[in-house]
Motif scaffolding. Structure first.
Motif, PDB file in Angstrom:
ATOM      1  N   ASN A 189       0.784  -1.128   0.188  1.00  0.00           N
ATOM      2  CA  ASN A 189       0.078  -0.135  -0.075  1.00  0.00           C
ATOM      3  C   ASN A 189       0.962   1.234   0.026  1.00  0.00           C
ATOM      4  O   ASN A 189       1.430   1.756   1.021  1.00  0.00           O
ATOM      5  CB  ASN A 189      -0.905  -0.035   1.414  1.00  0.00           C
ATOM      6  CG  ASN A 189      -2.075   0.874   1.118  1.00  0.00           C
ATOM      7  OD1 ASN A 189      -2.009   2.055   0.509  1.00  0.00           O
ATOM      8  ND2 ASN A 189      -2.910   0.716   1.965  1.00  0.00           N
ATOM      9  N   GLU A 227       0.150   4.484  -0.732  1.00  0.00           N
ATOM     10  CA  GLU A 227      -0.441   5.469   0.049  1.00  0.00           C
ATOM     11  C   GLU A 227      -0.024   5.709   1.386  1.00  0.00           C
ATOM     12  O   GLU A 227       0.306   6.481   2.114  1.00  0.00           O
ATOM     13  CB  GLU A 227      -1.602   5.798  -0.323  1.00  0.00           C
ATOM     14  CG  GLU A 227      -2.241   7.077  -0.934  1.00  0.00           C
ATOM     15  CD  GLU A 227      -3.733   7.057  -1.425  1.00  0.00           C
ATOM     16  OE1 GLU A 227      -3.896   7.547  -2.575  1.00  0.00           O
ATOM     17  OE2 GLU A 227      -4.679   7.128  -0.539  1.00  0.00           O
ATOM     18  N   ALA A 228      -0.484   4.331   1.993  1.00  0.00           N
ATOM     19  CA  ALA A 228      -0.216   4.234   3.546  1.00  0.00           C
ATOM     20  C   ALA A 228       1.108   4.182   3.844  1.00  0.00           C
ATOM     21  O   ALA A 228       1.366   4.844   4.915  1.00  0.00           O
ATOM     22  CB  ALA A 228      -0.984   2.907   3.794  1.00  0.00           C
ATOM     23  N   ALA A 229       1.859   3.792   2.994  1.00  0.00           N
ATOM     24  CA  ALA A 229       3.413   3.938   3.340  1.00  0.00           C
ATOM     25  C   ALA A 229       3.843   5.303   3.277  1.00  0.00           C
ATOM     26  O   ALA A 229       4.663   5.589   4.170  1.00  0.00           O
ATOM     27  CB  ALA A 229       4.022   3.024   2.070  1.00  0.00           C
ATOM     28  N   SER A 230       3.485   6.034   2.337  1.00  0.00           N
ATOM     29  CA  SER A 230       3.594   7.325   2.328  1.00  0.00           C
ATOM     30  C   SER A 230       3.260   8.256   3.555  1.00  0.00           C
ATOM     31  O   SER A 230       3.951   9.273   3.963  1.00  0.00           O
ATOM     32  CB  SER A 230       3.599   8.132   0.941  1.00  0.00           C
ATOM     33  OG  SER A 230       2.098   8.360   0.900  1.00  0.00           O
ATOM     34  N   LEU A 231       2.100   7.951   4.148  1.00  0.00           N
ATOM     35  CA  LEU A 231       1.545   8.445   5.396  1.00  0.00           C
ATOM     36  C   LEU A 231       2.441   8.056   6.455  1.00  0.00           C
ATOM     37  O   LEU A 231       2.076   9.114   7.447  1.00  0.00           O
ATOM     38  CB  LEU A 231       0.054   8.075   5.535  1.00  0.00           C
ATOM     39  CG  LEU A 231      -0.930   8.672   4.269  1.00  0.00           C
ATOM     40  CD1 LEU A 231      -2.370   7.942   4.788  1.00  0.00           C
ATOM     41  CD2 LEU A 231      -1.156  10.077   4.473  1.00  0.00           C
ATOM     42  N   ILE A 232       2.941   7.247   6.570  1.00  0.00           N
ATOM     43  CA  ILE A 232       3.877   6.973   7.758  1.00  0.00           C
ATOM     44  C   ILE A 232       5.340   7.328   7.675  1.00  0.00           C
ATOM     45  O   ILE A 232       6.269   7.188   8.433  1.00  0.00           O
ATOM     46  CB  ILE A 232       4.006   5.355   8.168  1.00  0.00           C
ATOM     47  CG1 ILE A 232       4.214   4.692   6.972  1.00  0.00           C
ATOM     48  CG2 ILE A 232       2.515   5.026   8.683  1.00  0.00           C
ATOM     49  CD1 ILE A 232       4.537   3.067   7.618  1.00  0.00           C
TER      50      ILE A 232
END
Ligand SMILES: Nc1ncnc2c1ncn2[C@@H]1O[C@H](COP(=O)(O)OP(=O)(O)OP(=O)(O)O)[C@@H](O)[C@H]1O
Ligand SMILES: [Mg+2]
Lengths: 294, 238
Positions: A177, A179-184
């Motif tokens: 994922n 998107e989720a990776a970039s969010l963290i």
């Protein structure tokens, strides 16, 4: 009986090569959704570089090997830039421009090699001294033994990376994922670059391992690359363990078949198994990501 | 100076098709701010734009006075804004522990510091300690939501963006989630909460906004909005 064991051993060594290629193709695919068709050609270029370093520039073998691995990584990173820059990292799984770009790269690599090193095959300096090891009544060349040792060591390292290191987890997170990776706080493009670096290193190692077995030629990467790719498909693209299993399966089947069939049929065996398995299970033996991704 | 200040923001997914139209809102330090709106109003788009996943067409987003509109998501999280996305978005094949660990990725600190942080989160969510070695995909919906929030907290944010944390949960768990949001405020987090459950979201809010078709049509204190006849009719089902 000993014939069978003998060719099993040889098949194991070839299988390890295919498994390494599948591993490299898989790790790049997992983060970028790009199937690196030029992998075999990258292996070829890196092998030629190590060849030139040793025979033309008289660099000691160990250093030459390390330098050509570094070169393989650098070229692979360059490929990432050339392939991904025009597309961008979003939506990579729905874009196929990379296919054409990679085909172009593959042609460029082959022709570059022809220009620099000439079209005729050359013998690779035998850096692993050329003797046989006998276990029971099975004879293995030191070369085959080296292939197995190095390949298994690499597989263990990659498995360890995936299981226990922050980088391995970040690679998996990015492939699951973005998107989720970039969010963290993960920069997906950077992680994709790391996988291209790892893949490039694997390509170089693979080329150097088979250099002494096959001859060096601009075409040397083509067939091996295709079989490694088949191994990846067979195990399920994106599954590291699947690719390893697929590689050994193809290597062993090829070797066993060579007992009964002329050697020219070897490629047919690899692709035959592949087609058969894909007919029965389109995602490959261990695959499931393809379905989710499409 | 507000912690988060948004002015005249237009944003969307395709050029020329704004989903958010002229949004202005602010979050003060230590506040819970709730944005309510129905399906497709643009709530997720708003949070995604703040977090950097969606690039604005025009307008300003300032965090502690500094414009963040040009930053990519992985740098915005480093500055102290953490989005807990809608629909969990966990790394499903990784374990609970690995998900939490990666939540601290932006801290760029050593393993033991991150583990310390994980232990703190496990105190807040004891169930995550029990589930430590399980894959995220094997958790129940409520547990997954807790894990998503805990993962979002791992980056030590100042401002927490919560996108419909109640979505798809049982009523009892929903109450726990809202309780938790209040708890988080007490712990010092500032919170921008986006919800369809208008009543609960406004109840715990210091300030609220009503988003309709990409526009803010009403704002006020949580209590004011709960008493507003339009809000009552459209969102509270009275
Ligand atoms: N990735 C996308 N690409 C194009 N349009 C999108 C995308 N995501 C959302 N939209 C559109 O933007 C508008 C607002 O969507 P958004 O997800 O922000 O609404 P929401 O208020 O979060 O709704 P919900 O309560 O269902 O989560 C919708 O019209 C939707 O179709
Ligand atoms: Mg939404």
């Amino acid at each position: 009986m000993s014939d069978i064991i003998q060719s099993l051993a040889a098949g194991l060594a070839m299988g390890a090569i295919y498994a390494l290629i599948a591993l490299g193709i898989n790790i790049i695919f997992s983060t970028s959704s790009i199937v690196n068709f030029a992998f075999g050609d990258l292996a070829m270029i890196s092998t030629f570089i190590s060849f030139s370093l040793m025979s033309t520039f008289h660099v000691p073998p160990v250093l030459a090997v390390l330098l050509s691995i570094a070169a393989g990584m650098a070229i692979s990173l360059l490929m990432q830039v050339v392939v991904i820059r025009p597309i961008g990292i979003h939506n990579l799984e729905n874009r196929f421009e990379w296919l054409l770009i990679l085909l172009g790269i593959s042609i460029i690599f082959k022709n570059l090699a022809r220009i620099i090193w000439g079209p005729r095959p050359r013998a690779y300096p035998n850096i692993f001294n050329d003797s046989n090891v006998t276990i029971g009544n099975v004879h293995l060349s030191t070369q085959e033994l080296w292939i197995l040792i190095v390949a298994i060591a690499i597989m263990v390292i990659i498995e360890w990376m995936n299981r226990s290191t922050r980088l391995g987890w970040a690679i998996q997170a990015t492939s699951m994922n973005k998107e989720a990776a970039s969010l963290i706080g993960i920069n997906p493009l950077r992680i994709i670059s790391y996988t291209f670096l790892i893949g490039g290193g694997l390509a170089a190692v693979t080329g150097i391992l088979i250099g002494p077995v096959t001859f060096l030629s601009p075409e040397m990467g083509t067939m091996v690359g295709l079989k490694g790719f088949s191994a990846a498909l067979l195990g399920g693209v994106g599954s590291p363990r699947g690719g390893i299993a697929g590689g050994f399966m193809i290597g062993i089947c090829e070797a066993l078949a060579s007992l009964f069939l002329p050697a020219d049929y070897a490629p047919a065996i690899a692709f035959g198994i592949l087609i058969l398995v894909l007919l029965i299970k389109p995602t490959g033996l261990f695959g499931r990501t393809i379905i989710e991704k499409v | 100076m507000a912690l988060l200040d948004i002015n005249n923001l237009f944003a969307g997914y395709e050029p020329g098709v704004p989903v958010l139209k002229n949004i202005s809102l602010s979050v003060e330090e230590g506040e819970i701010v709730s944005v309510i709106g129905s399906n497709g109003a643009g709530k997720s788009t708003l949070l995604k734009t703040i977090a950097g996943l969606v690039k604005p067409f025009s307008g300003e987003i300032r965090y502690r006075g500094e414009s963040i509109v040009r930053l990519p998501p992985y740098q915005i999280v480093k500055r102290g804004i953490s989005l807990v996305p809608e629909g969990r978005q966990l790394f499903s094949d990784l374990t609970v522990y690995q998900n939490l660990f990666l939540g601290g990725y932006s801290l760029k600190t050593n393993k033991s510091k991150i583990e310390e942080e994980i232990r703190e989160k496990e105190k807040l969510f004891p169930i995550l300690k029990e589930r430590r070695t399980q894959r995220a995909s094997t958790l129940s919906g409520g547990e997954q939501q807790m894990l998503t929030i805990a993962r979002g907290l791992m980056s030590k944010p100042k401002l927490l963006l919560l996108d419909e944390p109640s979505l798809g949960l049982a009523p009892k768990i929903i109450q726990e989630v809202f309780q938790l949001v209040k708890e988080l405020k007490k712990m010092g987090y500032s919170i921008l909460l986006v919800e369809q459950l208008a009543n609960q979201a406004l109840h715990i809010a210091d300030k609220g906004y009503v988003l309709e078709q990409g526009k803010i049509i009403l704002s006020g204190s949580g209590e004011e909005l709960r008493k507003d006849p339009n809000v009552k009719e459209a969102y509270l089902g009275v």
